[in-house]
Design a protein around this motif. Structure first.
Motif, PDB file in Angstrom:
ATOM      1  N   ARG A 157       0.728  -1.317  -0.014  1.00  0.00           N
ATOM      2  CA  ARG A 157      -0.036   0.079  -0.022  1.00  0.00           C
ATOM      3  C   ARG A 157       1.061   1.246   0.046  1.00  0.00           C
ATOM      4  NH1 ARG A 157      -5.175  -1.048   0.805  1.00  0.00           N
ATOM      5  NH2 ARG A 157      -5.895  -3.180   1.742  1.00  0.00           N
ATOM      6  N   TRP A 158       1.875   1.159   0.897  1.00  0.00           N
ATOM      7  CA  TRP A 158       2.924   2.436   0.769  1.00  0.00           C
ATOM      8  C   TRP A 158       3.614   2.557  -0.497  1.00  0.00           C
ATOM      9  CZ3 TRP A 158       8.186   2.188   0.205  1.00  0.00           C
ATOM     10  CH2 TRP A 158       8.863   3.334   0.295  1.00  0.00           C
ATOM     11  N   LEU A 159       3.817   1.538  -1.289  1.00  0.00           N
ATOM     12  CA  LEU A 159       4.596   1.500  -2.479  1.00  0.00           C
ATOM     13  C   LEU A 159       3.259   2.131  -3.467  1.00  0.00           C
ATOM     14  CD1 LEU A 159       6.984   0.824  -4.092  1.00  0.00           C
ATOM     15  CD2 LEU A 159       6.173  -1.326  -4.560  1.00  0.00           C
ATOM     16  N   ALA A 160       2.322   1.856  -3.370  1.00  0.00           N
ATOM     17  CA  ALA A 160       1.252   2.207  -4.570  1.00  0.00           C
ATOM     18  C   ALA A 160       1.094   3.556  -4.063  1.00  0.00           C
ATOM     19  CB  ALA A 160       0.048   1.365  -4.284  1.00  0.00           C
ATOM     20  N   ASP A 161       0.923   4.024  -2.801  1.00  0.00           N
ATOM     21  CA  ASP A 161       0.670   5.548  -2.621  1.00  0.00           C
ATOM     22  C   ASP A 161       1.686   6.288  -3.512  1.00  0.00           C
ATOM     23  OD1 ASP A 161      -1.713   4.630  -1.432  1.00  0.00           O
ATOM     24  OD2 ASP A 161      -0.873   4.720   0.410  1.00  0.00           O
ATOM     25  N   GLY A 162       3.059   5.791  -2.804  1.00  0.00           N
ATOM     26  CA  GLY A 162       4.125   6.691  -3.418  1.00  0.00           C
ATOM     27  C   GLY A 162       4.069   6.816  -4.820  1.00  0.00           C
TER      28      GLY A 162
ATOM     29  N   VAL B 201      -2.755   1.309 -13.478  1.00  0.00           N
ATOM     30  CA  VAL B 201      -2.124  -0.038 -13.129  1.00  0.00           C
ATOM     31  C   VAL B 201      -2.955  -0.741 -12.050  1.00  0.00           C
ATOM     32  CG1 VAL B 201      -0.574   1.087 -11.700  1.00  0.00           C
ATOM     33  CG2 VAL B 201       0.137  -1.119 -12.554  1.00  0.00           C
ATOM     34  N   ALA B 202      -3.015  -1.988 -11.988  1.00  0.00           N
ATOM     35  CA  ALA B 202      -3.920  -2.762 -11.080  1.00  0.00           C
ATOM     36  C   ALA B 202      -2.583  -3.720 -10.310  1.00  0.00           C
ATOM     37  CB  ALA B 202      -4.664  -3.762 -11.880  1.00  0.00           C
ATOM     38  N   LEU B 203      -2.769  -3.788  -8.958  1.00  0.00           N
ATOM     39  CA  LEU B 203      -1.710  -4.421  -8.217  1.00  0.00           C
ATOM     40  C   LEU B 203      -2.770  -5.476  -7.469  1.00  0.00           C
ATOM     41  CD1 LEU B 203       0.947  -5.116  -7.046  1.00  0.00           C
ATOM     42  CD2 LEU B 203       0.833  -3.186  -5.238  1.00  0.00           C
ATOM     43  N   ARG B 204      -2.443  -6.756  -7.585  1.00  0.00           N
ATOM     44  CA  ARG B 204      -3.306  -7.813  -7.078  1.00  0.00           C
ATOM     45  C   ARG B 204      -2.472  -8.679  -5.948  1.00  0.00           C
ATOM     46  NH1 ARG B 204      -4.778  -7.876 -12.206  1.00  0.00           N
ATOM     47  NH2 ARG B 204      -6.816  -7.131 -12.853  1.00  0.00           N
ATOM     48  N   LEU B 205      -2.933  -9.195  -4.936  1.00  0.00           N
ATOM     49  CA  LEU B 205      -2.144 -10.130  -4.198  1.00  0.00           C
ATOM     50  C   LEU B 205      -3.519 -11.068  -3.616  1.00  0.00           C
ATOM     51  CD1 LEU B 205       0.279 -10.889  -2.435  1.00  0.00           C
ATOM     52  CD2 LEU B 205      -0.371  -9.671  -0.609  1.00  0.00           C
ATOM     53  N   GLU B 206      -3.001 -12.257  -3.611  1.00  0.00           N
ATOM     54  CA  GLU B 206      -4.068 -13.318  -3.556  1.00  0.00           C
ATOM     55  C   GLU B 206      -3.124 -14.384  -2.728  1.00  0.00           C
ATOM     56  OE1 GLU B 206      -7.033 -16.347  -5.764  1.00  0.00           O
ATOM     57  OE2 GLU B 206      -6.035 -15.006  -7.002  1.00  0.00           O
ATOM     58  N   ALA B 207      -3.776 -14.781  -1.637  1.00  0.00           N
ATOM     59  CA  ALA B 207      -3.258 -15.935  -0.672  1.00  0.00           C
ATOM     60  C   ALA B 207      -4.267 -17.242  -1.165  1.00  0.00           C
ATOM     61  CB  ALA B 207      -3.415 -15.537   0.853  1.00  0.00           C
ATOM     62  N   ARG B 208      -3.361 -18.367  -1.322  1.00  0.00           N
ATOM     63  CA  ARG B 208      -4.091 -19.566  -1.471  1.00  0.00           C
ATOM     64  C   ARG B 208      -3.713 -20.430  -0.440  1.00  0.00           C
ATOM     65  NH1 ARG B 208      -2.269 -18.177  -6.983  1.00  0.00           N
ATOM     66  NH2 ARG B 208      -3.955 -17.548  -8.250  1.00  0.00           N
ATOM     67  N   GLU B 209      -4.089 -21.854  -0.809  1.00  0.00           N
ATOM     68  CA  GLU B 209      -3.870 -22.674   0.387  1.00  0.00           C
ATOM     69  C   GLU B 209      -2.240 -22.960   0.715  1.00  0.00           C
ATOM     70  OE1 GLU B 209      -5.183 -27.248   1.577  1.00  0.00           O
ATOM     71  OE2 GLU B 209      -5.774 -26.339  -0.215  1.00  0.00           O
TER      72      GLU B 209
ATOM     73  N   GLY C 174       0.969  10.164 -10.529  1.00  0.00           N
ATOM     74  CA  GLY C 174      -0.638  10.467 -10.858  1.00  0.00           C
ATOM     75  C   GLY C 174      -1.215   9.291 -11.656  1.00  0.00           C
ATOM     76  N   ILE C 175      -0.715   8.349 -11.957  1.00  0.00           N
ATOM     77  CA  ILE C 175      -1.290   7.042 -12.358  1.00  0.00           C
ATOM     78  C   ILE C 175      -2.285   6.574 -11.535  1.00  0.00           C
ATOM     79  CG2 ILE C 175      -0.728   4.715 -13.448  1.00  0.00           C
ATOM     80  CD1 ILE C 175       1.965   5.413 -14.043  1.00  0.00           C
ATOM     81  N   GLU C 176      -3.390   6.206 -11.903  1.00  0.00           N
ATOM     82  CA  GLU C 176      -4.607   5.508 -11.219  1.00  0.00           C
ATOM     83  C   GLU C 176      -3.883   4.155 -10.691  1.00  0.00           C
ATOM     84  OE1 GLU C 176      -8.972   3.641 -11.821  1.00  0.00           O
ATOM     85  OE2 GLU C 176      -8.027   5.167 -13.393  1.00  0.00           O
ATOM     86  N   LEU C 177      -4.165   4.016  -9.408  1.00  0.00           N
ATOM     87  CA  LEU C 177      -3.685   2.497  -8.737  1.00  0.00           C
ATOM     88  C   LEU C 177      -5.032   1.755  -8.551  1.00  0.00           C
ATOM     89  CD1 LEU C 177      -1.028   1.331  -8.200  1.00  0.00           C
ATOM     90  CD2 LEU C 177      -0.860   3.739  -8.563  1.00  0.00           C
ATOM     91  N   ARG C 178      -5.186   0.622  -8.817  1.00  0.00           N
ATOM     92  CA  ARG C 178      -6.393  -0.186  -8.749  1.00  0.00           C
ATOM     93  C   ARG C 178      -5.832  -1.152  -7.933  1.00  0.00           C
ATOM     94  NH1 ARG C 178      -9.031  -0.925 -14.861  1.00  0.00           N
ATOM     95  NH2 ARG C 178      -9.581   1.503 -14.979  1.00  0.00           N
ATOM     96  N   LEU C 179      -6.145  -1.054  -6.730  1.00  0.00           N
ATOM     97  CA  LEU C 179      -5.531  -2.093  -5.492  1.00  0.00           C
ATOM     98  C   LEU C 179      -6.480  -3.311  -5.159  1.00  0.00           C
ATOM     99  CD1 LEU C 179      -3.683   0.272  -3.100  1.00  0.00           C
ATOM    100  CD2 LEU C 179      -2.606  -1.105  -4.936  1.00  0.00           C
ATOM    101  N   GLU C 180      -6.102  -4.505  -5.205  1.00  0.00           N
ATOM    102  CA  GLU C 180      -7.006  -5.415  -4.848  1.00  0.00           C
ATOM    103  C   GLU C 180      -6.090  -6.328  -3.918  1.00  0.00           C
ATOM    104  OE1 GLU C 180      -8.411  -8.056  -8.054  1.00  0.00           O
ATOM    105  OE2 GLU C 180      -8.978  -6.175  -9.353  1.00  0.00           O
TER     106      GLU C 180
END
Length: 886
Positions: A751-756, A804-812, A762-768
């Motif tokens: 989140r800190w990296l995306a805010d920076g 730019v979209a940034l996604r993080l997904e935790a699986r089993e 000025g690029i739109e950040l789409r965080l998931e």
């Protein structure tokens, strides 16, 4: 096609002549002269038949011709009588009236009123009399059937009787005076007159105009189409003609030059008043048959005629039929003669053909009676090595067989069993081992045995087929099948070796597997792989497979000085083979030099080459005895040697790659530690110094409010630059090693990296991002953070994407990070553009990302197109506690 028989173990025996003695001496059932007699008889019958047909055709033609000429003469005679009666009727009436006129004082004295009834009374005859007339030198009178009456002082132009014709005159045809002028030409009348003897008038003539078209009805009596009836004056003038359309004759024309007319006048001059003539008719363009009769008392001829073709047409039809019948009869005679001759030849040659076929058959035939042979064909004599029939009769069936058959059973017993089978079943077919009389060589054969009992005698027929070539072909086929099977197994093994990767296994295990596979394919006792070591001074066994219980605690090694001749052969020969080591001069003492290995009785060796240098040997050994190596086996061992060289190269490459990967991991670890140290020093030392400088400048600015505007402005700029420098140092420190990653975990750091990035670009950040995730190991969290950091930096620098979209997904069992943009794909942008002014170049690009993920055992994937790029990194799910315990 006699090419002899090649018995087993012997040479080909030339075939004898097809004409055997028995066939040549055989008496024929029918003599050959009978065939010539039959041919002569047939020729006589044909000659008689054709002679009879020719005579019949000639006689028929003469009879047909004579019959038709008689018909023409009869019709001509009948026409002559009719014409004479017609002329006598018409001319006679006119002469009677002329005599009456003469009695009344002559033609000149009778008035026209009295003359007309007198002439009209003469028209009482038939319709063929169209007009009667009387004439003298001073007057001409005519009365017509239509009631017309003409009297003139001048006779008409057509009436010109010469004074020298003995009182009879026939003039040229004239038009009918009672018909219209336009039709007169189609109805010509013939003027005929007689001189009337009168003392008062010496030049008085009486006559009539005749229409001979009534003769048209008589043309049917001529017997067919093409008939012609004509009335011709003796001077050749055509007076009347009846013929088929189109008309060829012209009435009134003169035909005195016609061949037929000239021939007819010659007949008349010879005293003939009738006859027949065959001549060419120019008017018809063909030959005609004419019959003529001279008109009594008048200078004219009655002519009947028909074309010769029309007369002979029935004869042609009968001739065709006669020829067809004669031809059919001739064909029948020829066919019967051929069949009889063929049958005679077949009967005469049957025994000779039988003996020829019997003697020259490709198989052997033996005829026996009881325990002795009666006869055999020439093939059998050659097969069993017998000189002639007498030699055959001198041997017994036991002499043509060895004492025992394959399997060890006595031939006599087996022969009795086969005879009993043939007597029981009618025939028996079996394989038998025979023996030649002359050489004693044995050969296999197939026997078809038939036995017929005649009283107390057994008649035996044995047909023997030599199987030597068939057995040889069968052996060759089996050898080829075995070779194909070997080559298939060899191909499978080579493919398995080529596709076998290192898989993390030791090179010794791979080489031992190759030895075992090669030994299984070759069915040999030992396969070993030897490698040159100590700069070529030692030949060391790298792997070995040996049949049985043999085990070697330590793989053998031999000094090259002991095997110099052996290695020298391999340097010059790609594959070396020896079927018997004991008999190979170049391998003298080889078994002693290779102890403690069991001695090789046969050896097959191929050199292993690497980079043009001899690197080792692949050897296959047979321990229990000599062995002949097949060419495909030699090629297989050579291919195995090439595969071993490739395996060695693959393992060397894998070892180098493993070392490089370890080095790369160490470099990444060192880089991370160096970044952590630099970041800590920037934060703890340089950052604190800049903070103190900033405080001092702030106090100085408060104390220097009384300064002039220019110094005051410079002091404010110094304060602002100090604050900016402090901010940039703190940002760089966080980027080198963000403290949030250690304190709060991966999600907060992302989140800190995306805010920076949002604040800087000025690029739109789409965080998931999830609200919280289990803490990962430090290496895994740092790896995912660095991947996200490098990917977002690339989007900012190169992609020109609005979002730019940034996604993080935790699986089993794993955690996935995905970065996606909608800008230019990797193929459209310069992926190597780094170090733009004012922007630090972090990371080592895609290769650095991939290496970081590989170091932690994860996976890395890039999907790029013209419409954007997607980067996915996945690491195993390992908690912080697990990492610490590990």
């Amino acid at each position: 096609m006699d090419q002899g028989v090649r018995p087993a173990g012997g040479q080909a025996v030339p075939a004898k002549s097809r004409r055997s003695a028995s066939a040549g001496d055989a008496s024929l059932l029918l003599p050959s002269s009978l065939s010539w007699t039959l041919l002569l008889y047939a020729a006589l019958v044909l000659a008689t038949g054709w002679a009879y047909s020719a005579q019949r055709i000639r006689t028929d033609r003469e009879q047909t011709y004579q019959s038709e000429t008689n018909r023409l003469r009869a019709v001509a005679a009948a026409l002559e009588q009719s014409a004479f009666a017609m002329i006598s009727d018409g001319v006679g009436s006119a002469v009677t009236r002329a005599n009456q006129i003469t009695a009344a004082g002559g033609l000149s004295a009778v008035s026209e009123r009295d003359l007309s009834p007198a002439l009209s009374q003469s028209m009482s005859g038939g319709q063929y009399v169209r007009s009667v007339f009387v004439a003298d030198a001073a007057r001409f009178a005519r009365a017509g059937r239509a009631g017309s009456f003409d009297v003139s002082r001048v006779p008409p132009s057509w009436f010109s009787p010469p004074a020298s014709q003995n009182g009879v005159w026939i003039g040229a045809p004239v038009p009918d005076p009672d018909r219209p002028a336009d039709a007169a030409g189609q109805n010509l009348l013939v003027p005929i007159a007689r001189r009337v003897l009168s003392p008062a008038d010496a030049d008085l003539w009486a006559g009539a105009l005749f229409d001979f078209r009534a003769f048209e009805a008589l043309r049917t009596q001529l017997g067919g189409p093409g008939g012609v009836i004509a009335l011709v004056a003796l001077d050749g003038t055509l007076l009347a003609a009846m013929e088929d359309a189109p008309r060829h004759l012209s009435v009134g024309s003169n035909y005195a030059s016609a061949p037929a007319f000239r021939q007819g006048t010659r007949y008349l001059a010879s005293g003939w008043d009738s006859g027949t003539i065959e001549s060419y008719a120019p008017a018809y363009g063909t030959r005609l048959v004419f019959a003529f009769a001279q008109l009594r008392q008048y200078p004219a001829l009655i002519i009947t005629a028909r074309p010769l073709k029309a007369i002979l047409a029935p004869w042609h039809e009968r001739t065709t039929t006669t020829l067809a019948v004669t031809g059919a009869f001739s064909a029948l005679v020829l066919a019967m003669t051929f069949l009889l001759s063929h049958s005679l030849r077949a009967l005469r040659n049957r025994e000779m053909h039988y003996r020829t076929l019997f003697n020259n058959a490709a198989f052997s035939v033996l005829l026996g009676e009881g325990d002795r042979f009666i006869t055999a064909n020439d093939t059998a004599l050659r097969l069993f090595g017998l000189a002639d029939q007498e030699a055959l009769r001198a041997v017994t069936p036991e002499q043509l067989s060895p004492p025992e058959q394959p399997g060890g059973r006595p031939s006599a017993r087996v022969r009795r069993e086969r005879n009993e089978q043939a007597m029981r079943d009618g025939n028996a077919t079996f394989e038998w081992l025979h023996r030649r009389v002359d050489t004693g060589a044995t050969f296999p054969a197939k026997v078809d045995l038939g036995i017929l009992r005649e009283g107390k005698t057994l008649m035996t027929l044995a047909v023997v087929h030599d199987l030597t070539e068939a057995k040889r072909a069968e052996q060759q086929e089996e050898a080829e099948t075995a070779r194909s099977a070997r080559m298939q197994r060899q191909s499978d093994v080579l493919l398995r070796i080529a596709s076998r990767g290192s898989g993390g296994s030791a090179i010794s295990a791979a080489l031992e597997g190759i030895c075992a596979d090669a030994a299984a394919v070759l069915a040999t006792d030992r396969v070993a792989i030897w490698l040159l070591e100590d700069e070529g001074a030692t030949l060391s066994c790298a792997a070995i497979w040996e049949r049985g219980e043999a085990r070697y605690g330590e793989l053998p090694r031999f000094p090259m000085s002991h095997l110099s001749s052996y290695i020298a052969m391999l340097r010059t020969e790609r594959v070396f083979t020896s079927a018997d080591v004991a008999g190979e001069p170049r391998l003298q003492g080889f078994s002693e030099l290779t102890r403690p290995l069991a001695a090789s009785r046969a050896i097959l060796a191929a050199a292993i080459w690497r980079g043009g240098d001899l690197a080792g040997v692949v050897s296959a050994s047979q321990l229990d005895g000599p062995r002949t190596w097949y060419p495909d086996e030699a090629n297989f061992v050579g291919a195995v040697a090439d595969q071993v060289a490739q395996v060695l190269l693959d393992f060397e490459r894998e070892r180098v790659l493993a070392d490089l990967q370890v080095l790369a991991g160490e470099l990444v670890h060192i880089q991370n530690e160096e970044r952590r140290r630099i970041g800590r020093e920037l934060h703890d030392s340089t950052g604190q110094t800049l903070a103190a400088l900033e405080l001092d400048l702030a106090r100085l600015s408060e104390a220097a409010r009384s300064l002039a505007a220019k110094p005051r402005e410079l002091l404010d700029n110094a304060v602002r630059l100090a604050r900016q420098c402090s901010t940039e140092i703190r940002t760089a420190s966080y980027l080198l090693h963000p403290p949030l990653l250690d304190e709060l975990g991966l999600v907060s750091a992302l989140r800190w990296l995306a805010d920076g990035l949002r604040e800087r670009s000025g690029i739109e950040l789409r965080l998931e991002l999830p609200e919280s995730t289990p803490r990962l190991s430090g290496a895994n969290e740092l790896t995912l953070f660095r991947v996200a950091q490098e990917a977002l930096t690339n989007v900012q620098r190169h992609a020109a994407s609005p979002w730019v979209a940034l996604r993080l997904e935790a699986r089993e069992h794993s955690v996935s990070l995905e970065v996606e943009d909608a800008g230019r794909g990797i193929a459209r942008r310069d992926t190597h553009a780094r170090g733009e002014p004012g922007v630090p170049a972090l990371g080592v690009g895609l290769a650095g990302m991939r290496e970081r993920i590989r170091q932690v055992g994860g996976t890395f994937a890039v999907e790029s197109a013209d419409a954007g790029t997607r980067i996915r990194a996945t690491v195993p799910l390992q908690s912080l506690s697990e990492a610490r315990s590990a």
